[in-house]
Scaffold this active site. Structure first.
Site, PDB file in Angstrom:
ATOM      1  N   SER A  84      -7.782  24.172 -35.670  1.00 19.04           N
ATOM      2  CA  SER A  84      -7.001  24.775 -34.600  1.00 19.04           C
ATOM      3  C   SER A  84      -5.538  24.331 -34.577  1.00 19.04           C
ATOM      4  O   SER A  84      -4.826  24.528 -35.538  1.00 19.04           O
ATOM      5  CB  SER A  84      -7.686  24.494 -33.274  1.00 19.04           C
ATOM      6  N   HIS A  85      -5.148  23.667 -33.487  1.00 22.68           N
ATOM      7  CA  HIS A  85      -3.734  23.308 -33.306  1.00 22.68           C
ATOM      8  C   HIS A  85      -3.351  22.039 -34.061  1.00 22.68           C
ATOM      9  O   HIS A  85      -2.199  21.631 -34.022  1.00 22.68           O
ATOM     10  CB  HIS A  85      -3.455  23.111 -31.818  1.00 22.68           C
ATOM     11  N   ASP A 115      -1.376  29.377 -31.954  1.00 25.80           N
ATOM     12  CA  ASP A 115      -1.712  28.149 -32.675  1.00 25.80           C
ATOM     13  C   ASP A 115      -2.331  28.433 -34.035  1.00 25.80           C
ATOM     14  O   ASP A 115      -2.422  29.590 -34.469  1.00 25.80           O
ATOM     15  CB  ASP A 115      -2.623  27.258 -31.821  1.00 25.80           C
ATOM     16  N   ASP A 118      -5.359  28.637 -35.324  1.00 21.27           N
ATOM     17  CA  ASP A 118      -6.445  29.609 -35.471  1.00 21.27           C
ATOM     18  C   ASP A 118      -6.309  30.808 -34.536  1.00 21.27           C
ATOM     19  O   ASP A 118      -7.224  31.626 -34.447  1.00 21.27           O
ATOM     20  CB  ASP A 118      -7.811  28.926 -35.284  1.00 21.27           C
ATOM     21  N   ASP A 166      -6.177  31.156 -31.202  1.00 20.34           N
ATOM     22  CA  ASP A 166      -6.810  31.319 -29.892  1.00 20.34           C
ATOM     23  C   ASP A 166      -5.923  30.845 -28.740  1.00 20.34           C
ATOM     24  O   ASP A 166      -6.206  31.126 -27.593  1.00 20.34           O
ATOM     25  CB  ASP A 166      -8.201  30.648 -29.846  1.00 20.34           C
ATOM     26  N   ARG A 167      -4.836  30.118 -29.056  1.00 15.72           N
ATOM     27  CA  ARG A 167      -3.933  29.672 -27.984  1.00 15.72           C
ATOM     28  C   ARG A 167      -2.683  30.528 -27.932  1.00 15.72           C
ATOM     29  O   ARG A 167      -2.312  31.148 -28.922  1.00 15.72           O
ATOM     30  CB  ARG A 167      -3.484  28.231 -28.229  1.00 15.72           C
ATOM     31  N   LYS A 197     -11.167  31.990 -26.563  1.00 17.86           N
ATOM     32  CA  LYS A 197      -9.854  32.275 -26.031  1.00 17.86           C
ATOM     33  C   LYS A 197      -9.088  33.071 -27.076  1.00 17.86           C
ATOM     34  O   LYS A 197      -9.432  33.043 -28.252  1.00 17.86           O
ATOM     35  CB  LYS A 197      -9.133  31.002 -25.619  1.00 17.86           C
TER      36      LYS A 197
HETATM   37  C1  VG1 Z   1      -8.194  20.528 -26.476  1.00 16.54           C
HETATM   38  C2  VG1 Z   1      -7.849  21.187 -25.160  1.00 16.54           C
HETATM   39  C3  VG1 Z   1      -8.985  22.069 -24.704  1.00 16.54           C
HETATM   40  C4  VG1 Z   1      -9.318  23.099 -25.800  1.00 16.54           C
HETATM   41  C5  VG1 Z   1      -9.599  22.374 -27.104  1.00 16.54           C
HETATM   42  C6  VG1 Z   1      -9.799  23.324 -28.255  1.00 16.54           C
HETATM   43  O1  VG1 Z   1      -9.320  19.692 -26.309  1.00 16.54           O
HETATM   44  O2  VG1 Z   1      -7.541  20.226 -24.184  1.00 16.54           O
HETATM   45  O3  VG1 Z   1      -8.641  22.700 -23.496  1.00 16.54           O
HETATM   46  O4  VG1 Z   1     -10.436  23.861 -25.439  1.00 16.54           O
HETATM   47  O5  VG1 Z   1      -8.493  21.532 -27.442  1.00 16.54           O
HETATM   48  O6  VG1 Z   1      -8.703  24.183 -28.407  1.00 16.54           O
HETATM   49  P1  VG1 Z   1      -9.215  18.108 -26.136  1.00 16.54           P
HETATM   50  O7  VG1 Z   1     -10.621  17.634 -26.086  1.00 16.54           O
HETATM   51  O8  VG1 Z   1      -8.396  17.613 -27.272  1.00 16.54           O
HETATM   52  O9  VG1 Z   1      -8.456  17.899 -24.842  1.00 16.54           O
HETATM   53  V1  VG1 Z   1      -8.319  24.770 -29.943  1.00 16.54           V
HETATM   54  O10 VG1 Z   1      -7.096  25.838 -29.795  1.00 16.54           O
HETATM   55  O11 VG1 Z   1      -8.193  23.349 -30.723  1.00 16.54           O
HETATM   56  O12 VG1 Z   1      -9.774  25.484 -30.505  1.00 16.54           O
HETATM   57 CO    CO Z   2      -6.991  26.945 -31.421  1.00 14.89          CO
END
Ligand code: VG1
Ligand code: CO
Length: 541
Positions: free
Chosen positions: A111-112, A275, A277, A279-280, A374
């Site tokens: 992801s991010h 981001d 992938d 979804d953000r 998302k």
């Molecule tokens: C983070 C965010 C959470 C989100 C998750 C996955 O998790 O706070 O809200 O759902 O990333 O997003 P954490 O446990 O690091 O706070 V993504 O865009 O990485 O799939």
């Molecule tokens: Co993501």
């Protein structure tokens, strides 16, 4: 087919969103194989099943896809639907699972988190509803990784994933599909594309920063090709294995190029970023940044203007640390409003049960029941459709929203890569003192209540405990503290700060200024800087 003996690897425990590790960890012989075999074992095998497979284009994604295909073939899977080049954004994968009535899917992404040979890689399993596996399933996967002693992998040459079309791997069909078209079609079915074409035709200027990650091809197809936005509207549109060195997290810190443009003298009307992938999302107007919690509230208040939601929303949900801005909209619209733990997997049951159609998290995640993830570009299109329908700019829409509902000033402070023991000790200590905090006076504020959030899923009754500490102050302000479940280095402490101002006065303060008393009170109560020796947070959003 070859059976390979193996031994468990430590720490293959999926976090907030799948298993994330440094890329070299994933590239160790047997590491990925163990996790994938364990996943397949935990879901009762893949014999006769159809799965979707794709990822965000990051380093090791193509090689990982080949491994997964061979393990799936050895397990007797009937069909794998793979995005061309092994590409699929997370929401597009969710859509394909639903559209093709697949039994599930695997998304290759961290992801991010940054990508590359020395950065992060990740694997996530999604269910037949298109949503992330719930905790019961991820727990079963983890349990399996701890005892696995062999995996099965078809001995065969790699499949060509660069061309759309069907081929075979043993008895299994590999169906390589265009990653973009089904997703773009779905967007066209939800939004008023005619009105949006009109908007761009009249010269509406937009900047979409795909941050060298997966939304580039989707954004070019939707905004430039289908909606007629000017060529060059989408920047950093080519997905790269290392995201061109960018940190593909769409927030003001990491999407600083976009922020500079939007706050500059020649800013376009509207800006957005997404981001790794896809979804953000981050939404920015000319000269104004929209906090994700506010974005969720604005979308809830205006969703009926968008064709796909013309009948109104069924209900809304937000993660616990997300601000209560959406709660005020839900109250006004008489909608049910749910508060869940962090992570999209908790929204799935609510959407499947028809209780909510809109969900959001403070971490730049917004989405609806069109898929079970998302969806970054969906959120951008929501905003564009609302702008077109109301004929107002972002700043005007925000001002109007705050005047109507009041403003939940909000910010998140992240302290990254803390020593794990130190972070655990600090929060353990807070846990011990929670019950005694009530009534404490600090920085002119009074602690009304303090607890550790635990969630009972209203649909299946499952309980998820230890989901973050809440310190509630009299007057509706609060601080929430929890440790990240997506990081790959040390512990990341997230501190979520919120203060409500009803208006009409005081609606246009700088959030850090408006939140200063709560920031100071939290420091007095928890001693973050004192205990970590840090001068301040690494990232403020
Ligand atoms: C983070 C965010 C959470 C989100 C998750 C996955 O998790 O706070 O809200 O759902 O990333 O997003 P954490 O446990 O690091 O706070 V993504 O865009 O990485 O799939
Ligand atoms: Co993501």
């Amino acid at each position: 087919m070859t059976t390979h003996p193996t031994r468990p690897f430590e720490g293959q425990k999926p976090g907030t969103s799948g298993l994330r590790k440094k890329t070299p960890v994933f590239m160790q012989p047997g590491y990925l194989e163990n996790f994938v075999q364990s996943t397949f074992d935990a879901i009762g095998g893949v014999a006769g099943k159809t799965l979707v497979l794709g990822g965000d284009g990051r380093y090791f994604g193509v090689e990982a896809a080949q491994v997964i295909l061979k393990i799936a073939a050895a397990g007797g899977a009937a069909r794998m639907i793979v995005g061309q080049g092994s590409w699929l954004s997370t929401p597009a994968a969710s859509n394909l699972i639903r559209l093709r009535k697949a039994d599930g899917g695997i998304i290759l992404s961290a992801s991010h988190n940054p990508g590359g040979p020395d950065e992060d890689f990740g694997v996530k399993y999604n269910m037949a509803n298109g949503g992330p596996a719930p905790e019961a399933v991820t727990d079963a996967i983890f349990a399996r990784t701890q005892v696995i002693d062999s995996y099965r992998k078809l001995d065969a040459p790699d499949v060509n994933l660069t061309m759309v079309g069907e081929s075979r791997l043993g008895d299994m069909v590999v169906d390589v599909v265009d990653p973009v078209s089904a997703y773009a079609d779905m967007m066209e079915s939800i939004f008023d594309f005619k009105a949006l074409r009109g908007l761009f035709h009249e010269g509406f200027a937009m900047r979409m920063d795909s941050m060298c990650a997966i939304t580039g091809p989707y954004a070019v197809e939707i905004f430039e090709n289908r909606l007629g936005a000017a060529k060059g509207t989408v920047v950093h549109e080519q997905p790269l294995p290392d995201f061109g060195g960018m940190h593909p997290d769409p927030n003001p810190t990491w999407a600083h190029e976009l922020m500079a443009e939007m706050m500059g003298p020649d800013a376009p009307d509207f800006g957005a970023a997404s981001d790794g992938d896809g979804d953000r999302n981050m939404i920015v107007g000319r000269g104004i940044y929209v906090s994700p919690s506010d974005s969720l509230a604005v979308i809830a208040a205006n969703a009926h203007l968008v064709p796909g939601y013309a009948q109104g929303l069924k209900g809304v949900a937000r993660s616990m640390p997300t601000s209560a801005a959406v709660d005020r909209v839900a109250e006004a619209l008489k909608l049910a409003c749910y508060e869940t733990p962090t992570g999209w997997k908790f929204f799935g049951n609510l959407m499947d049960a028809g209780r909510v159609s809109l969900c959001g998290e403070e971490s730049f995640g917004t989405g609806s029941d069109h898929v079970r993830e998302k969806d970054g570009l969906w959120a951008v299109l929501m905003w564009l459709n609302i702008i077109a329908a109301r004929n107002m700019g972002v700043a005007e829409i925000m001002a109007d929203h705050w005047e109507t509902f009041g403003r939940n000033y909000y910010s998140r402070h992240d302290y990254e890569a803390l020593p794990v023991d130190q972070a655990n000790a600090m929060l353990g200590d807070l846990r011990d003192r929670l019950s005694s905090l009530k009534g404490t006076q600090v920085q002119g504020l009074v602690v009304q209540d303090a607890d550790e959030f635990s969630y009972e899923d209203p649909v299946d009754g499952s309980i998820s405990a230890h989901q973050g500490f809440r310190i509630l102050f009299e007057g509706g302000s609060r601080a929430v503290l929890r440790l990240s479940g997506t990081g790959t280095e040390g512990a990341t402490l997230r501190v979520y700060l919120e203060r409500y101002v009803a208006g009409p006065e005081g609606l246009t303060e700088d959030p850090q200024h408006a939140l200063a008393p709560i920031i100071a009170a939290t420091e007095d109560l928890v001693g973050i800087k004192a205990r970590t020796g840090r001068k301040g947070p690494d990232v403020i959003t």
